[in-house]
Design a protein around this motif. Structure first.
Motif, PDB file in Angstrom:
ATOM      1  N   TYR A  90       0.847  -1.196   0.000  1.00 27.63           N
ATOM      2  CA  TYR A  90       0.000   0.000   0.000  1.00 27.63           C
ATOM      3  C   TYR A  90       0.883   1.248   0.000  1.00 27.63           C
ATOM      4  N   HIS A  91       1.892   1.245   0.861  1.00 28.48           N
ATOM      5  CA  HIS A  91       2.776   2.421   0.920  1.00 28.48           C
ATOM      6  C   HIS A  91       3.490   2.639  -0.413  1.00 28.48           C
ATOM      7  N   GLU A  92       3.872   1.544  -1.045  1.00 27.15           N
ATOM      8  CA  GLU A  92       4.575   1.688  -2.328  1.00 27.15           C
ATOM      9  C   GLU A  92       3.638   2.287  -3.390  1.00 27.15           C
ATOM     10  N   LEU A  93       2.390   1.837  -3.388  1.00 22.54           N
ATOM     11  CA  LEU A  93       1.415   2.397  -4.333  1.00 22.54           C
ATOM     12  C   LEU A  93       1.209   3.888  -4.064  1.00 22.54           C
ATOM     13  N   MET A  94       1.109   4.242  -2.799  1.00 19.50           N
ATOM     14  CA  MET A  94       0.938   5.657  -2.435  1.00 19.50           C
ATOM     15  C   MET A  94       2.165   6.469  -2.873  1.00 19.50           C
ATOM     16  N   ARG A  95       3.334   5.897  -2.629  1.00 18.22           N
ATOM     17  CA  ARG A  95       4.565   6.626  -2.976  1.00 18.22           C
ATOM     18  C   ARG A  95       4.611   6.912  -4.482  1.00 18.22           C
ATOM     19  N   VAL A  96       4.324   5.881  -5.257  1.00 17.02           N
ATOM     20  CA  VAL A  96       4.371   6.058  -6.716  1.00 17.02           C
ATOM     21  C   VAL A  96       3.311   7.077  -7.166  1.00 17.02           C
ATOM     22  N   LEU A 102      -0.285  12.298  -9.031  1.00 19.05           N
ATOM     23  CA  LEU A 102      -1.701  11.950  -9.207  1.00 19.05           C
ATOM     24  C   LEU A 102      -2.577  12.718  -8.222  1.00 19.05           C
ATOM     25  N   HIS A 103      -1.983  13.209  -7.166  1.00 19.55           N
ATOM     26  CA  HIS A 103      -2.716  13.900  -6.105  1.00 19.55           C
ATOM     27  C   HIS A 103      -2.753  15.413  -6.303  1.00 19.55           C
ATOM     28  N   GLN A 125      -2.991   3.723 -12.826  1.00 20.54           N
ATOM     29  CA  GLN A 125      -2.670   3.318 -11.444  1.00 20.54           C
ATOM     30  C   GLN A 125      -3.876   2.606 -10.820  1.00 20.54           C
ATOM     31  N   THR A 126      -5.069   3.048 -11.139  1.00 21.46           N
ATOM     32  CA  THR A 126      -6.272   2.414 -10.581  1.00 21.46           C
ATOM     33  C   THR A 126      -6.499   1.034 -11.191  1.00 21.46           C
ATOM     34  N   GLU A 127      -6.036   0.841 -12.411  1.00 19.77           N
ATOM     35  CA  GLU A 127      -6.113  -0.524 -12.966  1.00 19.77           C
ATOM     36  C   GLU A 127      -5.335  -1.491 -12.082  1.00 19.77           C
ATOM     37  N   VAL A 128      -4.264  -1.006 -11.499  1.00 16.43           N
ATOM     38  CA  VAL A 128      -3.454  -1.872 -10.628  1.00 16.43           C
ATOM     39  C   VAL A 128      -4.136  -2.030  -9.274  1.00 16.43           C
TER      40      VAL A 128
END
Ligand SMILES: Cc1cc2nc3c(=O)[nH]c(=O)nc-3n(C[C@H](O)[C@H](O)[C@H](O)COP(=O)(O)OP(=O)(O)OC[C@H]3O[C@@H](n4cnc5c(N)ncnc54)[C@H](O)[C@@H]3O)c2cc1C
Length: 544
Positions: A90-96, A102-103, A125-128
């Motif tokens: 989760y943290h890695e997804l947030m970091r990327v 994206l934010h 990213q949401t596909e992932v």
């Protein structure tokens, strides 16, 4: 050959869809990005698509959901911490997500096509993985509301726009980046926020203390929350930080994490507000008008995320069927399956096309017509696209058969995620009412709508007939509310149709119009009119 000890050889089982490029493998996305004004971002998007399609990156999405967050109210010595722990994935997804803007990128680096480019990244990213998109979306959506209060925007926006993901549970002044959540929903009413009972008491200098309860607060590790509360002047919007400026914990106590049917990686909580320090955002009594700036953007992201869910589902289904045989032939070549896949692909392409058109409108809000189109188009798109997704996810799962039901496939995750976007940020009926409100209070929105769909006039007879009948029916305002769903369905289809007819290949546009605007009765996926070139549509939608 099986080893001597093996009982059988594994035959006719596909290899998982991985190590592919989410951008170059998606013709509708590539064309849409270029068409809607972000061609300049294509090289970056291609690199991003390659990164995201790598097997180990796709695996992050599975891990973040397989190991959901857990929560401690206190540390081991009894101090209140309200700490949610997430899996490293989760943290890695947030970091990327944050490193790629994206934010925040359309606000921090505005330029022609900025919303379109950001939308393309968020979509891939949401596909992932969809769950971490919740704090990313809320952070992205908070900027327009915060800008209404410059003395808050000044200290907060640099942290919010930072490309550093800083998950530490410490006061924002010590952090290198910040995320923002929202707390509107209470037990007695989620859609009807005017029924909020949480109260804010002024303590001077534009500061207040908030007392009450918020029944849904997602992403509780956010550094601050936009929150609605009642004051003398009426419902008002506030910004409440997790930590007070003096370094003590603010009075926002997270009681428990919700147990949800999907959206597992994203923590959602129930919260007590015990005199939580907060600063006012926008004028007193204008809470809805203030936070609506944020809500409008989250609704746009719901369109985007649901379109992404559909895209992943189509890519998985096609990839499976091009490898799997039944009764002596590949599934992809069998006429019924070909039409099911084609129909799923049409739906996904139309959803993305409409969403990217709205992204372009977001890039041109200075133009009154585009601004009016955003108002109506995002309300309609949020309603329609999110509502189309659950059935789409299920049908794609069925293409894969029994293995599609298994938890080690991405399909159950897509399926359980699918209703969430439809329900939060304005459930179906609420969206329909919002569309009617926009039409009645701001006729320019309907004018912008018809101006937009008329751009496709002459492109397809079914679309022309659909738009003419819709225009006629909208003149009759009797029983408007009771007819809202019918009208919204048709408005949404007309808008999608106009974007598709103008921009998609003729084979897709013709199939869209004939199957969705001319056919009658229950539309199950796969019921395409005769003569549609399903094979060409499936080929276009194949990820590899
Ligand atoms: C996973 C998840 C995370 C969430 N995270 C957050 C969060 O971070 N912050 C936050 O503030 N909220 C959050 N929510 C709450 C969400 O926004 C609300 O659930 C949603 O707004 C609906 O409110 P409600 O649940 O009170 O339902 P209600 O408002 O009671 O609505 C129930 C149903 O009635 C319909 N309805 C309402 N009014 C009318 C009408 N006038 N006519 C006809 N039908 C009507 C609605 O469309 C809906 O179908 C989250 C919800 C979920 C599921």
């Amino acid at each position: 050959m099986p080893s001597p000890a093996a009982t059988h050889e594994v035959l006719n089982q596909p290899f998982a869809l991985a190590d592919y490029n989410l951008f170059t493998g998606d013709a509708a996305l590539r064309e849409g990005v270029s068409r809607e004004g972000a061609d300049w971002a294509s090289a970056d998007l291609e690199a991003f698509g390659a990164k995201l399609g790598a097997a180990d990156y796709l695996e992050l999405g599975a891990l973040a959901n397989r190991y959901p967050p857990d929560f401690d109210t206190h540390d081991r010595y009894g101090r209140r911490v309200d700490l949610v722990r997430f899996h490293p994935a989760y943290h890695e997804l947030m970091r990327v997500a944050i490193e790629h803007g994206l934010h925040a990128s359309p606000w921090s680096e505005p330029r022609e096509g900025a919303h379109v480019a950001r939308a393309a990244r968020f979509y891939m990213q949401t596909e992932v993985e969809a769950g971490h998109g919740c704090p990313i979306t809320m952070t992205y959506a908070a900027t327009p509301s915060l800008r209404l209060q410059p003395e808050l925007a000044e200290p907060w926006l640099p942290k919010i726009h930072s490309r550093v993901y800083d998950p530490r549970n410490i006061p924002v002044a010590q952090k290198n980046g910040a995320t923002i959540g929202m707390a509107m929903t209470e037990k007695q009413g989620g859609s009807d926020v005017r029924a909020n009972t949480t109260r804010a008491t002024p303590i001077g200098d534009g500061q207040y203390e908030i007392t009450g309860h918020k029944f849904f607060v997602s992403a509780p590790m956010c550094d601050a929350f936009l929150v609605l509360a009642q004051v003398e002047g009426g419902l008002t919007c506030f910004l409440a930080p997790r930590w007070r400026p003096d370094g003590t914990k603010n009075g926002i106590e997270f009681i428990r994490l919700k147990r949800k049917m999907g959206n597992a990686s994203n923590a959602s909580s129930e919260t007590e507000w015990r005199g939580a320090l907060a600063a006012r955002v926008g004028p007193e009594g204008r809470g809805v008008a203030t936070i609506i700036e944020m809500v409008a953007m989250t609704r746009f992201d719901c369109m985007l995320a649901s379109s992404a869910g559909m895209r992943r589902a189509v890519a998985e289904a096609i990839d499976h069927c091009r490898q799997r045989k039944a009764f002596g032939a590949l599934l992809i070549d069998q006429p019924i399956m070909r039409d099911v896949l084609a129909d799923l692909a049409i739906e996904a392409e139309a959803s993305l096309a409409l969403t990217l058109r709205m992204a372009r409108a977001l890039d041109h809000r200075g133009d009154a017509n585009e601004d009016a189109l955003v108002r109506l188009g995002t309300a309609l798109g949020k309603y329609w696209i999110c509502k189309r997704t659950p059935m789409h996810a299920y049908e794609a799962m069925e293409c894969i058969g029994g293995s599609g039901v298994m938890e080690d496939s991405p399909m159950p995750r897509l399926y359980r995620e699918a209703p969430v976007n439809a329900i939060w940020e304005g459930s179906g009926n609420v969206q329909c009412l919002d569309v009617l409100r926009a039409i009645q209070r701001t006729p320019a929105t309907l004018e912008a709508y018809f101006r937009e769909v008329s751009e496709a006039r002459g492109g397809h007879r079914a679309l022309d007939a659909h738009v003419a009948a819709l225009k006629e029916d909208l003149r009759d305002t009797n029983d408007f509310e009771a007819r809202a769903r019918d009208l919204c369905d048709r408005l949404a289809l007309g808008l999608e149709g106009s974007v598709v007819v103008r921009n998609s290949p003729g084979v897709v546009a013709d199939a869209f119009c004939r199957s969705r605007l001319e056919s009658r009765g229950a539309h199950h996926y796969g019921v395409l009119p005769r003569g549609v070139d399903g094979a060409a549509i499936v080929k276009r939608a194949a990820a590899r």
